[in-house]
Design a protein around this motif. Structure first.
Motif, PDB file in Angstrom:
ATOM      1  N   GLY A 118      -2.142  -1.022  17.427  1.00 24.54           N
ATOM      2  CA  GLY A 118      -2.634  -1.148  16.061  1.00 24.54           C
ATOM      3  C   GLY A 118      -3.588  -2.319  15.902  1.00 24.54           C
ATOM      4  O   GLY A 118      -4.581  -2.240  15.168  1.00 24.54           O
ATOM      5  N   GLN A 119      -3.310  -3.416  16.605  1.00 19.93           N
ATOM      6  CA  GLN A 119      -4.203  -4.573  16.542  1.00 19.93           C
ATOM      7  C   GLN A 119      -5.536  -4.285  17.237  1.00 19.93           C
ATOM      8  O   GLN A 119      -6.585  -4.756  16.793  1.00 19.93           O
ATOM      9  CB  GLN A 119      -3.525  -5.784  17.172  1.00 19.93           C
ATOM     10  CG  GLN A 119      -2.419  -6.377  16.321  1.00 19.93           C
ATOM     11  CD  GLN A 119      -2.942  -6.870  14.980  1.00 19.93           C
ATOM     12  OE1 GLN A 119      -3.816  -7.731  14.930  1.00 19.93           O
ATOM     13  NE2 GLN A 119      -2.414  -6.319  13.904  1.00 19.93           N
ATOM     14  N   VAL A 120      -5.503  -3.490  18.305  1.00 18.91           N
ATOM     15  CA  VAL A 120      -6.757  -3.082  18.942  1.00 18.91           C
ATOM     16  C   VAL A 120      -7.579  -2.242  17.971  1.00 18.91           C
ATOM     17  O   VAL A 120      -8.790  -2.448  17.801  1.00 18.91           O
ATOM     18  CB  VAL A 120      -6.477  -2.293  20.238  1.00 18.91           C
ATOM     19  CG1 VAL A 120      -7.782  -1.751  20.829  1.00 18.91           C
ATOM     20  CG2 VAL A 120      -5.766  -3.166  21.259  1.00 18.91           C
ATOM     21  N   ALA A 121      -6.906  -1.289  17.302  1.00 16.09           N
ATOM     22  CA  ALA A 121      -7.610  -0.453  16.322  1.00 16.09           C
ATOM     23  C   ALA A 121      -8.172  -1.304  15.195  1.00 16.09           C
ATOM     24  O   ALA A 121      -9.289  -1.069  14.719  1.00 16.09           O
ATOM     25  CB  ALA A 121      -6.661   0.616  15.776  1.00 16.09           C
ATOM     26  N   GLU A 122      -7.406  -2.294  14.762  1.00 19.67           N
ATOM     27  CA  GLU A 122      -7.872  -3.180  13.692  1.00 19.67           C
ATOM     28  C   GLU A 122      -9.133  -3.926  14.126  1.00 19.67           C
ATOM     29  O   GLU A 122     -10.079  -4.082  13.342  1.00 19.67           O
ATOM     30  CB  GLU A 122      -6.765  -4.171  13.336  1.00 19.67           C
ATOM     31  CG  GLU A 122      -7.084  -5.062  12.145  1.00 19.67           C
ATOM     32  CD  GLU A 122      -7.077  -4.299  10.839  1.00 19.67           C
ATOM     33  OE1 GLU A 122      -7.860  -4.671   9.947  1.00 19.67           O
ATOM     34  OE2 GLU A 122      -6.315  -3.327  10.712  1.00 19.67           O
ATOM     35  N   PRO A 210       5.648  -2.002   8.824  1.00 20.65           N
ATOM     36  CA  PRO A 210       4.624  -2.492   7.890  1.00 20.65           C
ATOM     37  C   PRO A 210       3.234  -2.612   8.472  1.00 20.65           C
ATOM     38  O   PRO A 210       2.265  -2.702   7.720  1.00 20.65           O
ATOM     39  CB  PRO A 210       5.171  -3.862   7.469  1.00 20.65           C
ATOM     40  CG  PRO A 210       6.152  -4.248   8.518  1.00 20.65           C
ATOM     41  CD  PRO A 210       6.737  -2.974   9.024  1.00 20.65           C
ATOM     42  N   TYR A 211       3.077  -2.601   9.814  1.00 16.92           N
ATOM     43  CA  TYR A 211       1.743  -2.718  10.389  1.00 16.92           C
ATOM     44  C   TYR A 211       1.026  -1.371  10.476  1.00 16.92           C
ATOM     45  O   TYR A 211      -0.132  -1.304  10.886  1.00 16.92           O
ATOM     46  CB  TYR A 211       1.790  -3.362  11.782  1.00 16.92           C
ATOM     47  CG  TYR A 211       2.777  -2.735  12.732  1.00 16.92           C
ATOM     48  CD1 TYR A 211       2.501  -1.533  13.368  1.00 16.92           C
ATOM     49  CD2 TYR A 211       4.001  -3.352  12.993  1.00 16.92           C
ATOM     50  CE1 TYR A 211       3.408  -0.954  14.229  1.00 16.92           C
ATOM     51  CE2 TYR A 211       4.917  -2.779  13.865  1.00 16.92           C
ATOM     52  CZ  TYR A 211       4.608  -1.589  14.483  1.00 16.92           C
ATOM     53  OH  TYR A 211       5.521  -1.017  15.341  1.00 16.92           O
ATOM     54  N   LYS A 212       1.685  -0.294  10.083  1.00 14.06           N
ATOM     55  CA  LYS A 212       1.040   1.015  10.133  1.00 14.06           C
ATOM     56  C   LYS A 212       0.098   1.199   8.937  1.00 14.06           C
ATOM     57  O   LYS A 212      -0.007   0.337   8.077  1.00 14.06           O
ATOM     58  CB  LYS A 212       2.090   2.114  10.210  1.00 14.06           C
ATOM     59  CG  LYS A 212       2.886   2.073  11.510  1.00 14.06           C
ATOM     60  CD  LYS A 212       3.788   3.282  11.675  1.00 14.06           C
ATOM     61  CE  LYS A 212       4.508   3.243  13.015  1.00 14.06           C
ATOM     62  NZ  LYS A 212       5.382   4.429  13.208  1.00 14.06           N
ATOM     63  N   SER A 213      -0.589   2.359   8.908  1.00  6.51           N
ATOM     64  CA  SER A 213      -1.675   2.526   7.954  1.00  6.51           C
ATOM     65  C   SER A 213      -1.351   3.434   6.773  1.00  6.51           C
ATOM     66  O   SER A 213      -2.197   3.638   5.913  1.00  6.51           O
ATOM     67  CB  SER A 213      -2.902   3.097   8.678  1.00  6.51           C
ATOM     68  OG  SER A 213      -2.613   4.381   9.226  1.00  6.51           O
TER      69      SER A 213
END
Length: 380
Positions: A118-122, A210-213
């Motif tokens: 998720g952080q890579v996608a961010e 909570p880190y999901k979209s």
């Protein structure tokens, strides 16, 4: 992807996860339209065909932007970007990434892995945002919302371009009366001054991390109480929803589809959000990570939301997202039709509600506005 259109975080994350499964060595075999469009939009590829070396450079740049430490190291092993891991099987890459965090492979798969990806996608979305904004040469992110469209200054003599509106007014005719709805085009955690926000959920009322979209994840994240350093002190929406399920659905039993659970809004109260109505519309499919959503359950859930509003004096405004249009598998038009059946019935009865609708992408807002204002032509 248009050079002026920002990518959807969820779509970017899905393709990053696909790369993790296959590895960089098999990049050419994958269908990655979003990442291919982003690499072409960065000026690295002028070809209409996906340029896989450009996608790899895009991923390496995003991972390098994680700033080192365990997060970057785990991302490099997960994707096969670490030196000597390019041809490693996915199980070996996952095992090595789990060792970075000192946890079991299974725990890493369920918890840290999605956070890392998720952080890579961010980083990918942020990089695209910065590239799309008018810059002053300092290389900083100027705060654009990832789901809006930001554009470069128009070429001299060309037509001016505009940012997509974050809020639109849509007038609909119901029961011989005009009703004005507000259409929000942004993430759920940016909502303000609305009595009730509806959060789609599954029949176990299990909130996503909570880190999901998703809408539910965004509301959970924004509703948490944090200390001055940003660490979560109280996960209020999750805690209240657990208390609700302990009372009404003990022993982990699922609720009936279309059930609605009411919680407070946690820290979102500071933004004028009073309550969250969690609508159980997604039924988990056994043995998979997928869900089934029936349009009739969406309509019943909306009807239940209004019934709860009617029983709570002082609550007059409600915001509804398109339910089931993500992993639930409903087409956006079908989701809106199911949702609107409940809203329209309530307004036709004389309900005087301040209705808000929520989408994240401008093109989806265009679809919603078209269907609501031209229902016959839009649904054929």
């Amino acid at each position: 992807m248009s050079p002026t259109q920002l990518p959807d975080y969820g779509e970017v994350l899905a393709e990053v996860r696909e790369v993790r499964r296959a590895g960089i060595v098999r990049l050419r075999e994958l269908r990655l339209p979003v990442l291919a469009g982003m690499s072409a939009g960065s000026g690295e590829s002028g070809s209409a065909q996906p340029h896989f070396p450009s996608i790899e450079r895009l991923l390496r740049t995003a991972v390098a932007g994680l700033g080192g430490g365990t997060l970057q190291e785990a991302a490099e092993y997960s994707l096969g970007l670490a030196r000597g891991t390019r041809d490693w099987p996915p199980a070996d890459r996952r095992r090595r990434a789990a060792q970075v965090y000192g946890v079991s492979v299974e725990r890493f798969r369920k918890h840290q892995e999605l956070m890392v990806l998720g952080q890579v996608a961010e980083q990918l979305v942020r990089g695209r945002t910065a590239a799309s904004l008018p810059g002053d040469g300092d290389g900083h992110d100027h705060g654009a919302v990832a789901d809006d469209r930001a554009v470069r200054p128009p070429a001299p003599g060309g037509p001016p371009r505009r940012l997509a509106a974050g809020h639109r007014q849509v007038t609909v005719l119901v029961g011989g009366r005009e009703h004005r709805l507000t259409l929000h085009v942004h993430a759920a955690d940016l909502l303000r001054d609305i009595d009730v926000v509806v959060s789609p959920s599954n029949t176990h009322f299990a909130l996503p991390e909570p880190y999901k979209s998703s809408v539910a994840a965004s509301l959970r994240r924004a509703g948490a109480v944090r200390d001055p350093a940003g660490r979560v002190v109280e996960d209020r929406i999750r805690d209240e929803l657990r208390a609700w399920t302990d009372r009404y659905a003990p022993r982990g039993l699922p609720v009936a589809p279309s059930t609605v659970a009411v919680t407070g809004a946690g820290a979102l109260q500071e933004q004028g959000i009073r309550h969250i109505h969690h609508a159980a519309v997604a039924v988990p499919r056994p043995g998979t990570n997928d869900y089934d959503v029936q349009p009739a359950d969406v309509t019943r859930a909306v009807t239940r939301v209004f019934a709860l509003l009617a029983g709570s004096p002082g609550r007059t405004s409600v915001c509804l997202p398109l339910m089931g249009a993500g992993r639930g598998g409903l087409a956006p038009a079908d989701s809106l039709a199911a949702l609107w059946s409940g809203v329209e019935a309530e307004l036709a009865r004389g309900g005087d509600w301040d209705v808000h609708l929520l989408v994240r992408r401008p093109e989806r807002a265009d679809l919603v506005a078209e269907l609501l204002t031209h229902p016959e032509g839009g649904r054929t």
